[in-house]
Design an enzyme around this catalytic site. Structure first.
Site, PDB file in Angstrom:
ATOM      1  N   ASP A 159      59.580  33.245  48.931  1.00  0.00           N
ATOM      2  CA  ASP A 159      59.077  34.256  49.854  1.00  0.00           C
ATOM      3  C   ASP A 159      59.046  35.547  49.035  1.00  0.00           C
ATOM      4  O   ASP A 159      60.097  36.046  48.617  1.00  0.00           O
ATOM      5  CB  ASP A 159      60.033  34.357  51.052  1.00  0.00           C
ATOM      6  CG  ASP A 159      59.591  35.454  52.010  1.00  0.00           C
ATOM      7  OD1 ASP A 159      58.807  36.329  51.586  1.00  0.00           O
ATOM      8  OD2 ASP A 159      60.043  35.429  53.164  1.00  0.00           O
ATOM      9  N   LYS A 175      41.617  39.847  39.353  1.00  0.00           N
ATOM     10  CA  LYS A 175      40.759  40.735  40.134  1.00  0.00           C
ATOM     11  C   LYS A 175      40.747  40.322  41.607  1.00  0.00           C
ATOM     12  O   LYS A 175      40.933  39.154  41.871  1.00  0.00           O
ATOM     13  CB  LYS A 175      39.412  40.691  39.443  1.00  0.00           C
ATOM     14  CG  LYS A 175      38.184  40.634  40.288  1.00  0.00           C
ATOM     15  CD  LYS A 175      36.961  40.537  39.461  1.00  0.00           C
ATOM     16  CE  LYS A 175      35.784  40.874  40.315  1.00  0.00           C
ATOM     17  NZ  LYS A 175      35.500  39.981  41.429  1.00  0.00           N
ATOM     18  N   ASP A 233      32.474  44.029  43.647  1.00  0.00           N
ATOM     19  CA  ASP A 233      32.718  42.633  43.284  1.00  0.00           C
ATOM     20  C   ASP A 233      32.182  42.285  41.895  1.00  0.00           C
ATOM     21  O   ASP A 233      32.777  41.498  41.175  1.00  0.00           O
ATOM     22  CB  ASP A 233      32.052  41.738  44.345  1.00  0.00           C
ATOM     23  CG  ASP A 233      32.504  40.283  44.254  1.00  0.00           C
ATOM     24  OD1 ASP A 233      33.702  40.051  44.014  1.00  0.00           O
ATOM     25  OD2 ASP A 233      31.663  39.383  44.447  1.00  0.00           O
ATOM     26  N   HIS A 247      32.428  43.001  36.020  1.00  0.00           N
ATOM     27  CA  HIS A 247      31.669  42.125  35.115  1.00  0.00           C
ATOM     28  C   HIS A 247      30.479  42.833  34.454  1.00  0.00           C
ATOM     29  O   HIS A 247      30.326  42.786  33.233  1.00  0.00           O
ATOM     30  CB  HIS A 247      31.156  40.897  35.872  1.00  0.00           C
ATOM     31  CG  HIS A 247      32.218  40.160  36.639  1.00  0.00           C
ATOM     32  ND1 HIS A 247      33.492  39.978  36.156  1.00  0.00           N
ATOM     33  CD2 HIS A 247      32.198  39.548  37.851  1.00  0.00           C
ATOM     34  CE1 HIS A 247      34.204  39.285  37.045  1.00  0.00           C
ATOM     35  NE2 HIS A 247      33.445  39.023  38.083  1.00  0.00           N
TER      36      HIS A 247
HETATM   37  C1  BG6 Z   1      33.678  36.713  40.984  1.00  0.00           C
HETATM   38  C2  BG6 Z   1      33.159  37.269  42.272  1.00  0.00           C
HETATM   39  O1  BG6 Z   1      34.386  37.685  40.274  1.00  0.00           O
HETATM   40  O2  BG6 Z   1      32.598  36.257  40.187  1.00  0.00           O
HETATM   41  C3  BG6 Z   1      32.317  36.243  43.016  1.00  0.00           C
HETATM   42  O3  BG6 Z   1      34.235  37.684  43.097  1.00  0.00           O
HETATM   43  C4  BG6 Z   1      31.240  35.690  42.118  1.00  0.00           C
HETATM   44  O4  BG6 Z   1      31.740  36.803  44.190  1.00  0.00           O
HETATM   45  C5  BG6 Z   1      31.828  35.224  40.794  1.00  0.00           C
HETATM   46  O5  BG6 Z   1      30.612  34.621  42.784  1.00  0.00           O
HETATM   47  C6  BG6 Z   1      30.735  34.834  39.828  1.00  0.00           C
HETATM   48  O6  BG6 Z   1      31.309  34.240  38.704  1.00  0.00           O
HETATM   49  P1  BG6 Z   1      30.498  33.174  37.856  1.00  0.00           P
HETATM   50  O7  BG6 Z   1      31.408  32.870  36.709  1.00  0.00           O
HETATM   51  O8  BG6 Z   1      30.242  32.000  38.757  1.00  0.00           O
HETATM   52  O9  BG6 Z   1      29.240  33.856  37.456  1.00  0.00           O
END
Ligand code: BG6
Length: 481
Positions: A86, A142, A229, A234
């Protein structure tokens, strides 16, 4: 080298969908160091045996090529343990410490695969029981914060317990082989670097397009949106790798210092420039991948009046000597026409044309997924006779084919790096905060703007305004050229 790898959130989606399968691949490839133990911790009261059975079931949902045989699973499962915890109970952390101390492995990796609102509390508790000594590393998954203030708060909490060199912030795009090849392309080859600047490059386009919708993640997604996101992390990480100056070495901080400089050089947004240079969209029902799909507002756990963006396209510039005036276009979205992640480098046209017909500029396409490769578009004569127009031809390099047997997936690579203590592919706190600093004015401007996102049909390339954004500079997205 012995190691203990602990997954907080041991029964969560991330653990069984991504982390365990990635570890199994490392195990299958013989890359997992000897003497490893994997410990899943979560709230449920269950034995190692029960957890292993549960995990075996979950593995059936993993894509076929990555699924273990019964015999392979038996051998892998011998490394896997389970412990009830927990996370609000201090004595449970002491119990974990005792369990780890009893073996005293060379390395302890604590992977926080939980909701980020627990990060601060977990770090404090780990510090309180002394699970922050020199052999310990903490991996943070993340989303790392919702905005600059919350990201800073998490970083302060982490920093009060762990040194920066112990903190491994994941951006799984950095683990993709194609992204590492971007570094190799630029700094392991002499060919492109002299051209990698404003004198030769007209514009750069980064597209992270998905065909999937938000699926069962409606509640999380609606509070997040495409900007937080995909762009804040990314897409910006890819931009830094494209735009950075050559680092003095392949050391983590040499690379991260250069990436940070790019983030600091990004043109800041104002309310006016957000209105002009950023397009947000939200998908409506349509056809995607040959199937009818619902609109975002019809998705499970999405409020019917949601103004959450599922698409973003934006124009920015890197304000330094190398890149002054070169537009960088970033684009991401759910339910788009294709699953396609790529970086397109559009070179300038020849300065003086001596061949008949229109001359297309050269183009380098760095393909991240679904294919992983490089395509260089050139112009050539077919050889059909005098007066012939030049024809575009491609030099096409498929890394999957070229290196088929040695390829390692993103999470596999990142987990192995965390165990080995290699920080190159992890994000430093100052990079992450700078990315938030740059993104925030967009969020602020949207909060003030009652217009909300523009609708686009599922299965399209997003709102028409995204095409207009690029066309205004006299360019077009790759699929429109
Ligand atoms: C994640 C996002 O970080 O990356 C998702 O939260 C997204 O929403 C995903 O679908 C995409 O990752 P990949 O590797 O499938 O391009």
């Amino acid at each position: 080298m012995s190691f203990d790898l602990v997954f907080f959130g041991g029964t969560g989606d991330l653990t069984w969908r991504k982390l365990m399968p990635a570890l199994f691949q490392a195990f299958r490839h013989g890359k997992l160091p000897e003497g490893g133990r994997i410990l899943a911790v979560a709230r449920d009261d269950q034995s190692d045996e029960r957890y292993r059975e549960w995990l075996k079931e979950r593995f059936r949902e993993v894509e076929a090529g990555k699924r273990p045989s019964d015999e392979e699973f038996e051998r892998f499962a011998a490394l896997v343990h389970y412990r009830r915890m927990d996370l609000s109970q201090p004595e449970h952390y002491q119990g974990l410490k005792d369990w780890l101390d009893a073996r005293n492995a060379d390395t302890v990796v604590l992977y926080l695969a939980t909701s980020p609102h627990l990060f601060t509390g977990i770090c404090q508790q780990l510090g309180a029981v002394g699970l922050n000594h020199a052999k310990v590393r903490v991996v943070l998954e993340k989303p790392l914060g919702h905005d600059l203030a919350s990201a800073q708060q998490i970083n302060r909490a982490v920093r009060s317990v762990f040194a920066e060199a112990q903190a491994f912030r994941i951006d799984h795009y950095l683990g993709k082989p194609s992204v590492q090849n971007l570094m190799a392309l630029r700094f392991g080859n002499a060919l492109f670097e002299p051209l990698w600047r404003r004198e030769s490059i007209a514009n750069i386009q980064i597209t992270l397009a998905e065909q999937l919708g938000v699926g069962t993640r409606g509640a999380f997604y609606d509070d997040t949106g495409a900007l937080r996101d995909m762009i804040q992390n990314h897409a910006l990480q890819l931009l830094t790798m494209i735009a950075m100056e050559p680092p003095a070495s392949n050391d983590a901080d040499a690379i991260r210092d250069e990436k940070l400089k790019v983030l600091r050089a990004l043109k800041p947004f104002t309310q006016e420039s957000v209105a002009r240079d950023v397009v947000r969209g939200q998908y409506r029902a349509g056809m995607c991948g040959g199937h009818p799909v619902p609109g975002y507002l019809e998705e499970v756990k999405v409020p019917q009046d949601s103004t959450c963006e599922t698409f973003v396209a934006l124009r920015t510039e890197v304000q330094n000597w190398r890149w002054a005036g070169v537009p960088f276009y970033l684009r991401t979205g759910k339910r788009l026409a294709a699953r396609d992640a790529q970086i397109v480098v559009n070179f300038r046209p020849v300065p003086h044309q001596i061949f008949p017909g229109a001359s297309l500029p050269n183009r380098l396409v760095i393909k991240l997924q679904p294919e992983d490769g490089l395509e260089l578009q050139l112009l050539a004569h077919k050889g059909t006779g005098p007066g012939e127009q030049l024809t575009p031809v491609s030099l096409d390099l498929d890394f999957d084919k070229a290196f088929a047997t040695q390829r390692v997936g993103a999470y596999e690579r990142l987990l192995l790096d965390a165990i080995a203590g290699r920080l190159n592919l992890f994000v430093r706190s100052d990079e992450q905060e700078q990315a938030w600093r740059w993104v925030e004015p967009i969020l602020d401007a949207w909060a003030e703007d009652g217009n909300g996102p523009r609708p686009y049909a599922a299965g399209s390339w997003g709102p028409a305004a995204a095409s207009a954004l690029v066309a205004r500079d006299g360019f077009a997205w790759a699929e429109e050229q």
